[in-house]
Motif scaffolding. Sequence first.
Motif: not given
Length: 103
Positions: A43, A75, A86
């Motif tokens: 992320c 997720n 994710i």
Amino acid sequence: MPLMAPTVADYEASADLATLLVRTAEGDAFSVPAEKLRLSCKCAHCTRARFDECFPQRFPGIAITEIGDLGYGLNISFSDGHNKGIYPKPYLLSLAAADNPAS
């Protein structure tokens, strides 16, 4: 016959929440430790922390607290409050294959 990449058919956290268990449509089963997942998060927040050289080297005792299926990926939320990562399903399988070379 063309070779097909394995596809994720099912997944769950282990009873102790320390591992993600993944099963493929082809019948293979893999596991990925929660710490490895947390360390592998791509992320923006984690990527920036790596760039700034302040990303932790370990996450001892980290647990999986929630798994959301987005279709193309999962997720995954963790016990340290992080829930932005994710994990595309092919990426999960690559992480699992690294930990389960004989599978």
